[in-house]
Motif scaffolding. Structure first.
Motif, PDB file in Angstrom:
ATOM      1  N   TYR B 180      23.985  -5.265  -8.724  1.00  0.00           N
ATOM      2  CA  TYR B 180      22.891  -4.372  -8.360  1.00  0.00           C
ATOM      3  C   TYR B 180      23.343  -3.358  -7.303  1.00  0.00           C
ATOM      4  O   TYR B 180      22.921  -2.207  -7.314  1.00  0.00           O
ATOM      5  CB  TYR B 180      21.735  -5.217  -7.824  1.00  0.00           C
ATOM      6  CG  TYR B 180      20.522  -4.428  -7.438  1.00  0.00           C
ATOM      7  CD1 TYR B 180      19.780  -3.762  -8.395  1.00  0.00           C
ATOM      8  CD2 TYR B 180      20.119  -4.341  -6.115  1.00  0.00           C
ATOM      9  CE1 TYR B 180      18.659  -3.036  -8.051  1.00  0.00           C
ATOM     10  CE2 TYR B 180      19.001  -3.616  -5.760  1.00  0.00           C
ATOM     11  CZ  TYR B 180      18.268  -2.969  -6.721  1.00  0.00           C
ATOM     12  OH  TYR B 180      17.165  -2.244  -6.381  1.00  0.00           O
ATOM     13  N   PHE B 183      24.235   0.264  -8.119  1.00  0.00           N
ATOM     14  CA  PHE B 183      23.206   1.308  -8.169  1.00  0.00           C
ATOM     15  C   PHE B 183      23.007   1.924  -6.779  1.00  0.00           C
ATOM     16  O   PHE B 183      22.863   3.123  -6.637  1.00  0.00           O
ATOM     17  CB  PHE B 183      21.863   0.750  -8.636  1.00  0.00           C
ATOM     18  CG  PHE B 183      21.867   0.193 -10.026  1.00  0.00           C
ATOM     19  CD1 PHE B 183      22.649   0.748 -11.017  1.00  0.00           C
ATOM     20  CD2 PHE B 183      21.074  -0.893 -10.348  1.00  0.00           C
ATOM     21  CE1 PHE B 183      22.651   0.239 -12.306  1.00  0.00           C
ATOM     22  CE2 PHE B 183      21.064  -1.415 -11.633  1.00  0.00           C
ATOM     23  CZ  PHE B 183      21.860  -0.853 -12.608  1.00  0.00           C
ATOM     24  N   TYR B 187      23.899   5.702  -5.574  1.00  0.00           N
ATOM     25  CA  TYR B 187      22.806   6.560  -5.113  1.00  0.00           C
ATOM     26  C   TYR B 187      23.225   7.265  -3.809  1.00  0.00           C
ATOM     27  O   TYR B 187      23.059   8.478  -3.661  1.00  0.00           O
ATOM     28  CB  TYR B 187      21.545   5.731  -4.875  1.00  0.00           C
ATOM     29  CG  TYR B 187      20.436   6.524  -4.228  1.00  0.00           C
ATOM     30  CD1 TYR B 187      19.674   7.406  -4.971  1.00  0.00           C
ATOM     31  CD2 TYR B 187      20.178   6.412  -2.865  1.00  0.00           C
ATOM     32  CE1 TYR B 187      18.669   8.152  -4.378  1.00  0.00           C
ATOM     33  CE2 TYR B 187      19.175   7.157  -2.269  1.00  0.00           C
ATOM     34  CZ  TYR B 187      18.419   8.029  -3.031  1.00  0.00           C
ATOM     35  OH  TYR B 187      17.442   8.775  -2.440  1.00  0.00           O
ATOM     36  N   MET B 245      13.876   5.299  -4.017  1.00  0.00           N
ATOM     37  CA  MET B 245      14.545   5.354  -5.316  1.00  0.00           C
ATOM     38  C   MET B 245      14.428   4.002  -6.024  1.00  0.00           C
ATOM     39  O   MET B 245      14.144   3.940  -7.228  1.00  0.00           O
ATOM     40  CB  MET B 245      16.021   5.715  -5.106  1.00  0.00           C
ATOM     41  CG  MET B 245      16.827   5.971  -6.361  1.00  0.00           C
ATOM     42  SD  MET B 245      17.466   4.513  -7.219  1.00  0.00           S
ATOM     43  CE  MET B 245      18.661   3.878  -6.072  1.00  0.00           C
ATOM     44  N   ALA B 248      10.939   3.624  -7.420  1.00  0.00           N
ATOM     45  CA  ALA B 248      10.596   4.527  -8.516  1.00  0.00           C
ATOM     46  C   ALA B 248      11.437   4.281  -9.766  1.00  0.00           C
ATOM     47  O   ALA B 248      10.946   4.411 -10.875  1.00  0.00           O
ATOM     48  CB  ALA B 248      10.762   5.977  -8.066  1.00  0.00           C
ATOM     49  N   ARG B 249      12.722   3.935  -9.569  1.00  0.00           N
ATOM     50  CA  ARG B 249      13.619   3.931 -10.729  1.00  0.00           C
ATOM     51  C   ARG B 249      14.283   2.601 -11.047  1.00  0.00           C
ATOM     52  O   ARG B 249      14.830   2.436 -12.134  1.00  0.00           O
ATOM     53  CB  ARG B 249      14.716   5.005 -10.534  1.00  0.00           C
ATOM     54  CG  ARG B 249      14.086   6.371 -10.514  1.00  0.00           C
ATOM     55  CD  ARG B 249      15.047   7.505 -10.458  1.00  0.00           C
ATOM     56  NE  ARG B 249      14.308   8.754 -10.474  1.00  0.00           N
ATOM     57  CZ  ARG B 249      14.031   9.423 -11.576  1.00  0.00           C
ATOM     58  NH1 ARG B 249      14.435   8.988 -12.732  1.00  0.00           N
ATOM     59  NH2 ARG B 249      13.348  10.556 -11.508  1.00  0.00           N
ATOM     60  N   ILE B 250      14.333   1.690 -10.085  1.00  0.00           N
ATOM     61  CA  ILE B 250      14.927   0.395 -10.431  1.00  0.00           C
ATOM     62  C   ILE B 250      13.932  -0.720 -10.126  1.00  0.00           C
ATOM     63  O   ILE B 250      14.328  -1.833  -9.795  1.00  0.00           O
ATOM     64  CB  ILE B 250      16.282   0.124  -9.723  1.00  0.00           C
ATOM     65  CG1 ILE B 250      16.714   1.222  -8.769  1.00  0.00           C
ATOM     66  CG2 ILE B 250      17.375  -0.105 -10.738  1.00  0.00           C
ATOM     67  CD1 ILE B 250      18.070   0.959  -8.132  1.00  0.00           C
ATOM     68  N   GLY B 251      12.660  -0.387 -10.265  1.00  0.00           N
ATOM     69  CA  GLY B 251      11.618  -1.378 -10.002  1.00  0.00           C
ATOM     70  C   GLY B 251      11.700  -2.588 -10.934  1.00  0.00           C
ATOM     71  O   GLY B 251      11.258  -3.676 -10.584  1.00  0.00           O
ATOM     72  N   PHE B 252      12.311  -2.384 -12.114  1.00  0.00           N
ATOM     73  CA  PHE B 252      12.423  -3.468 -13.088  1.00  0.00           C
ATOM     74  C   PHE B 252      13.225  -4.648 -12.533  1.00  0.00           C
ATOM     75  O   PHE B 252      13.088  -5.774 -12.984  1.00  0.00           O
ATOM     76  CB  PHE B 252      13.097  -2.955 -14.368  1.00  0.00           C
ATOM     77  CG  PHE B 252      14.520  -2.508 -14.157  1.00  0.00           C
ATOM     78  CD1 PHE B 252      15.550  -3.423 -14.156  1.00  0.00           C
ATOM     79  CD2 PHE B 252      14.828  -1.168 -13.942  1.00  0.00           C
ATOM     80  CE1 PHE B 252      16.859  -3.020 -13.956  1.00  0.00           C
ATOM     81  CE2 PHE B 252      16.128  -0.752 -13.719  1.00  0.00           C
ATOM     82  CZ  PHE B 252      17.142  -1.687 -13.727  1.00  0.00           C
ATOM     83  N   TYR B 253      14.078  -4.354 -11.534  1.00  0.00           N
ATOM     84  CA  TYR B 253      14.986  -5.396 -11.006  1.00  0.00           C
ATOM     85  C   TYR B 253      14.199  -6.589 -10.477  1.00  0.00           C
ATOM     86  O   TYR B 253      14.650  -7.729 -10.583  1.00  0.00           O
ATOM     87  CB  TYR B 253      15.837  -4.758  -9.901  1.00  0.00           C
ATOM     88  CG  TYR B 253      16.813  -5.707  -9.235  1.00  0.00           C
ATOM     89  CD1 TYR B 253      17.831  -6.319  -9.959  1.00  0.00           C
ATOM     90  CD2 TYR B 253      16.728  -5.976  -7.869  1.00  0.00           C
ATOM     91  CE1 TYR B 253      18.729  -7.177  -9.345  1.00  0.00           C
ATOM     92  CE2 TYR B 253      17.622  -6.828  -7.250  1.00  0.00           C
ATOM     93  CZ  TYR B 253      18.621  -7.418  -7.995  1.00  0.00           C
ATOM     94  OH  TYR B 253      19.510  -8.263  -7.374  1.00  0.00           O
ATOM     95  N   ARG B 254      13.023  -6.325  -9.921  1.00  0.00           N
ATOM     96  CA  ARG B 254      12.221  -7.417  -9.363  1.00  0.00           C
ATOM     97  C   ARG B 254      11.780  -8.393 -10.459  1.00  0.00           C
ATOM     98  O   ARG B 254      11.537  -9.561 -10.200  1.00  0.00           O
ATOM     99  CB  ARG B 254      11.005  -6.853  -8.642  1.00  0.00           C
ATOM    100  CG  ARG B 254      10.599  -7.741  -7.480  1.00  0.00           C
ATOM    101  CD  ARG B 254       9.389  -7.228  -6.767  1.00  0.00           C
ATOM    102  NE  ARG B 254       9.470  -5.819  -6.450  1.00  0.00           N
ATOM    103  CZ  ARG B 254       8.410  -5.077  -6.181  1.00  0.00           C
ATOM    104  NH1 ARG B 254       7.217  -5.605  -6.213  1.00  0.00           N
ATOM    105  NH2 ARG B 254       8.548  -3.811  -5.885  1.00  0.00           N
ATOM    106  N   GLY B 255      11.677  -7.892 -11.675  1.00  0.00           N
ATOM    107  CA  GLY B 255      11.244  -8.737 -12.780  1.00  0.00           C
ATOM    108  C   GLY B 255      12.379  -9.510 -13.435  1.00  0.00           C
ATOM    109  O   GLY B 255      12.132 -10.332 -14.310  1.00  0.00           O
ATOM    110  N   LEU B 256      13.615  -9.224 -13.036  1.00  0.00           N
ATOM    111  CA  LEU B 256      14.754  -9.906 -13.672  1.00  0.00           C
ATOM    112  C   LEU B 256      14.978 -11.284 -13.053  1.00  0.00           C
ATOM    113  O   LEU B 256      14.678 -11.496 -11.875  1.00  0.00           O
ATOM    114  CB  LEU B 256      16.017  -9.047 -13.534  1.00  0.00           C
ATOM    115  CG  LEU B 256      16.023  -7.762 -14.365  1.00  0.00           C
ATOM    116  CD1 LEU B 256      17.298  -6.979 -14.143  1.00  0.00           C
ATOM    117  CD2 LEU B 256      15.876  -8.073 -15.843  1.00  0.00           C
TER     118      LEU B 256
END
Lengths: 209, 366
Positions: B180, B183, B187, B245, B248-256
């Motif tokens: 992770y 990223f 950035y 950032m 807005a753009r890597i919010g999916f990481y919390r769901g992994l």
């Protein structure tokens, strides 16, 4: 498969959702509701992306008590996905595969199905909205989640992709026993996909039809 | 009307977006340096300007910094032109070339205002001290930069498909791509290189110059630690941008499916890498100017501050200003700990607090 237990959600002290209890068996569910009803909020809550009061369980695993085991069971695709513009699709896929422990065969199958192999090496910033959407759907199917949540999966997809997408859902349901909850304003033909039940969000709660 | 719209679109967005950076620069140029060198503010800048105008190497370094700033402006405008909500700006390409170019010159002058403010003072000092050649060179240089930048903007407006001179970073290792922090690092290096460079320049520069010139008595040591802490707290602006950032753009990481410990480790490694320039500077100063225990204190304090700044963003700050207020409070706490002689304990406290906040708040943040 999915149990929602005394769940409530507020935004800035405004109640958005209040679901005393909901049990769903394995299957495919279509979540419906008018704009602003809370469809995306509910899906994000089930995905473990948005905090709430109460608890949600998948196959008996509680989100709050076993967050890691719960997250292994669930996967999510955004309605309007956004990724860092400087990351390539390939890198994003490698990242997901390493966490979700996906096989090369599965990845090959999915990249072929979504037809994104040719532009995976490009930075996501150069993708069109439709291409980003295809990537996001692909990522939701990576690994072996028992529940896949899809927020407006057909939005921004071209006609061909929108037509073939239900095949993949059907395939995952049949071969892997994966369950799906999706929200969509676009009708899906009954011959394309058999929906077990429609879930309707209205008046801050959820009812099954 | 057109000019007004262009200036509002570019100027307002630019200064809002970079408010933290400019606040930091103002501190460096106005509040910090004069007192740090025990002279008045005016005398300090007068000497600094004379140094720039009379020493060609120094002038070249400053010119390079101006070019870097122009590059930042160019990146900003390029970014704006790529954003959907600003697509109306392409209407400017329909205006006659001289008129469109002139409006873009005005917009560039506005973006370059911080540089022009200092350049005007430099011109005053230069002409007053009869340093006509370097002063005129400074004027012409900055004027050329602005005019050329405006020409580039016009070209971009007329050629939306033109290459954007984007930075391309190749990450060699496949294993690296799976982390992770990949990223986060990219950035910082790709999207915020200027902010990162300015913060590191200040943080490492102040650290090196103050410690290598200090007499070693208690007052000097305290002052060094305070300025060093300020540089590290300046990272708050970068960390806040990073969090924006991520949301807005890597919010999916919390769901992994990743454990909280593994998630915290990714941040810990990332902030260690971010902190490396300070570590190298501290190593270069030890043991000639710093004792081993002081070096350990500097490293412990710096690293714990960065981890704490990261974890604090898991608390519900709705505006960056509220976050910066808390950052200000941390500075005050460091000052108190310094007076009470309990800085090593404060480092430990910051470490524990950052871990506690992270583990208790990570999944609760909206």
């Amino acid at each position: 498969m999915l149990i929602i237990h005394e769940v409530s959600k507020t935004y800035a002290y405004t109640p958005i959702l209040d679901i005393p209890s909901l049990h769903l068996e394995k299957g495919i569910y279509w979540l419906q509701g008018i704009n602003g009803a809370g469809k995306t909020t509910l899906l994000r809550m089930i995905a473990g992306l948005s905090p709430f009061k109460g608890d949600i369980l998948i196959d008996g695993i509680s989100l709050h008590k076993s967050p890691l085991a719960y997250r292994r069971q669930v996967s999510w695709a955004d309605a309007e996905p956004l990724y860092p513009h400087f990351i390539t699709g390939e890198e994003m896929l490698a990242f997901y595969c390493s966490i979700r422990k996906a096989s090369t065969t599965q990845v090959d199958h999915l990249t072929g199905f979504f037809g994104i192999r040719s532009y995976l090496a490009q930075p996501i910033g150069s993708y069109s909205n439709g291409m980003v959407k295809r990537l996001s759907l692909l990522l939701a199917f990576v690994g072996a989640p028992s529940l896949i949540l899809l927020d407006e999966p057909l939005a921004t997809l071209d006609a061909d992709a929108a037509h073939t997408f239900p095949h993949l859902v059907r395939e995952y349901r049949r071969d892997r026993g994966t369950s799906f909850i999706f929200s969509s304003h676009q009708p899906i033909a009954a011959d394309m996909l058999t929906v077990n039940k429609k879930l309707i969000i209205a008046d801050r709660t959820i009812q099954s039809e | 009307m057109n000019t007004h719209l262009l200036i509002r679109s570019l100027g307002r967005t630019y200064y809002r977006q970079n408010a933290g950076l400019f606040a930091f620069l103002v501190f460096i140029m106005v509040l910090a340096v004069g007192r740090a060198n025990d002279v008045g503010l005016l005398e300090y800048h007068y000497s600094l300007i004379l140094g720039i105008l009379t020493n060609p190497s120094f002038l070249a370094v400053v010119a390079a910094a101006w070019l870097l700033y122009a590059w930042k402006c160019l990146r900003f405008v390029t970014g704006i032109l790529n954003r959907q909500e600003y697509s109306f700006l392409y209407q400017f390409s329909l205006i006659d070339t001289p008129a469109a170019w002139w409006q873009l010159v005005l917009a560039q002058l506005l973006l370059f205002l911080p540089v022009w403010s200092y350049v005007l003072i430099m011109l005053g000092v230069g002409y007053h001290r009869k340093l006509y050649l370097p002063a005129t060179a400074v004027l012409l240089f900055n004027l050329s930069v602005c005019l050329l930048s405006a020409s580039r903007y016009l070209y971009l407006l007329r050629h939306p498909d033109a290459p954007r001179w984007a930075t391309r970073w190749k990450i060699p290792s496949v294993a690296w791509k799976k982390l992770y922090l990949n990223f986060l690092i990219r950035y910082v290096l790709i999207v915020r290189p200027f902010l990162f460079f300015v913060i590191k320049l200040y943080s490492c520069g102040v650290l090196y110059l103050m410690i290598s010139n200090s007499s070693g008595d208690g007052d000097d040591r305290g002052m060094n630690i305070l300025f060093y802490s300020f540089g590290l707290l300046g990272h708050g602006v970068l960390i806040h941008r990073l969090k924006e950032m991520e949301d807005a753009r890597i919010g999916f990481y919390r769901g992994l499916p990743m454990g909280l410990g593994a998630r915290f480790c990714q941040y810990a490694v990332f902030y260690f890498l971010i902190f490396l320039p300070e570590c190298i500077t501290i190593a270069a100063l030890t043991p000639a100017h710093l004792t081993w225990s002081d070096a350990a204190l500097y490293i412990g304090l710096g690293y714990s501050i960065l981890l704490l700044l990261n974890s604090l963003l898991l608390l519900p700050f709705h505006r960056i200003l509220n976050y910066l207020k808390v950052v200000g409070c941390i500075f005050f706490i460091i000052f108190l700990a310094l007076l009470m002689g309990v800085l090593p304990w404060l480092c430990l406290f910051f470490f524990i607090l950052s871990i506690a906040i992270f583990f208790s708040r990570y999944y609760r943040v909206e």
